[in-house]
Design a protein around this motif. Structure first.
Motif: not given
Length: 427
Positions: A300-301, A310-311, A315-317, A337-338
């Protein structure tokens, strides 16, 4: 009536069986009504029930729906701002009390797990990982600070030492906290909820608090019922909404993102984290990771200010994960998940009362697994007439975000950009 299920997370998919709990209907009377069945609410309820109080909890969705059931699952000591910051903010007496409490939350978690036989994949040991010599110097100072408050389960790791506990060449060193560790966070919450009910506490799910009628005996209203109580404890944190405007003005929900791989198998999992410790790095916008009970990597981060979803979380993590563990480039991500945590301007928790009979604790600022369990004990102590430790938290200064609710997101994001740039430049 609307039904709010758990988000599609690894934790929800692997959760222990739990009963379907009814929504509140009609009128109920109790000693203490708690708003929110996350860690703060559940911990408070357990301490109160163990002391003989009559307690009920109203929960907007399901037990552990918010940050308590979605977080990284890491048992990390102290607060989001460490004890040295507190020492500079308040007097010596309050700083001493808060410093002594900084390591209590993890002990409470382990006591709960043992006492109520909660199955939540508890593992001992947590690592703070340093990218730079400056961060390593901070860890050396942190070790001395924590030891000054009696916390001695710490070990500094040089480059070889940290390479022995996490299979990456990214770090120059670190610090091992043997009293840290990790758990399945939703199963911990579900186990605590079962413990609450075993002591006679009542939990109403799908029962959001829509209004608090203040007075000598405050009344918590939900869509289909109400609870009349002697005291109310507000424990909604980032999912409280605007129920209490004066609290909302001094806090901001923020989102963090988590991904979970497919099962890695014993050999690959052991090669990544041989001692099965959890890890968080020392950057301002930090990353954190660990193995699950079934040998997946949970990583996570990132922070989304204002708690927008986020969509594309993967792609972020995923690039962050591959920067740490390039050996996982062909591994599938099965869950993403967020979840929201509640940020305060000071990064210190907000504790206090509204009038004589509405108590609250909120704003863990991303450091809530241990603090929320401590908060439950401190809130319960105050309700029993022992307010010294409660007052130490309540004395911490808190301020509204600059620019009010309209500008708190851009101002905070700008500050975070500044610190993350410093992290990248190593200054």
């Amino acid at each position: 009536m609307a039904h709010t299920p758990y988000p599609l997370s690894y934790y929800a998919a692997s959760a222990s069986p739990a009963p379907t709990r009814p929504a509140l209907e009609g009128e109920r009377d109790t000693d203490i009504c708690i708003i929110g069945a996350g860690y703060t609410g559940l911990s408070t309820a357990l301490f109160l029930l163990e002391s003989g109080f009559k307690v009920c909890i109203v929960e907007a969705a399901k037990v552990g729906f918010g940050a308590s059931g979605r977080n990284g699952g890491q048992i990390v000591n102290s607060y989001s701002r460490d004890i040295d910051v507190i020492e500079r903010s308040v007097g010596a007496r309050q700083a001493q009390l808060l410093g002594q409490m900084a390591f209590e939350g993890g002990r409470i978690i382990r006591e709960r797990i043992a006492k109520y036989n909660i199955q939540c994949d508890l593992k001992d040991g947590g690592v703070f990982a340093a990218f730079t010599a400056k961060q390593m110097g901070h860890l050396e100072a942190q070790k001395k600070l924590w030891e000054r408050y009696g916390h001695n389960q710490l070990e500094l790791l040089d480059a070889k030492g940290i390479r022995d506990v996490v299979a990456t060449d990214n770090y120059v060193g670190g610090m091992l906290d043997l009293s840290g560790g990790h758990i399945h966070p939703l199963n911990l919450a579900l186990g605590e909820a079962a413990a609450v009910e075993s002591l006679g506490g009542i939990i109403y799910e799908q029962s959001p608090a829509v209004r608090i009628e203040r007075g000598t005996n405050p009344i918590v209203h939900t869509p289909q019922g109400r609870v009349k109580a002697k005291f109310v404890v507000v424990a909604g944190n980032a999912y409280l909404g605007n129920l209490i405007p004066e609290l909302a003005a001094k806090s901001m929900p923020c989102g963090t993102q988590v991904i979970t791989t497919e099962p890695l198998g014993e050999d690959l999992a052991h090669s990544l984290l041989p001692q099965d410790y959890c890890v968080e790095d020392c950057n301002y916008l930090l990353d954190y990771y660990r193995l699950s009970g079934d040998k997946r990597l949970i990583y996570g981060g990132g922070v989304v200010y204002g708690a927008r979803d986020p969509a594309n979380i993967e792609a972020i993590i995923r690039p962050k994960m591959l920067k740490t563990f390039p050996q996982l480039k062909d591994v599938k991500i099965e869950f993403a998940w967020t979840g929201n945590f509640l940020l305060t301007l000071s990064r210190l928790p907000q504790v206090g009362r509204l009038g004589d009979n509405i108590y609250y604790s909120q704003g863990c600022s991303g450091h809530g697994v241990t603090y929320t369990h401590l908060a439950g004990k401190v809130l319960a102590e105050s309700l029993k007439g022992q307010a010294e430790r409660f007052d130490a938290f309540a004395s911490l200064p808190h301020y509204p975000f600059p620019g009010g609710q309209l500008f708190r997101v851009p101002f905070t994001a700008l500050g975070a950009w500044y610190y993350s740039l410093r992290d990248r430049l190593g200054v």
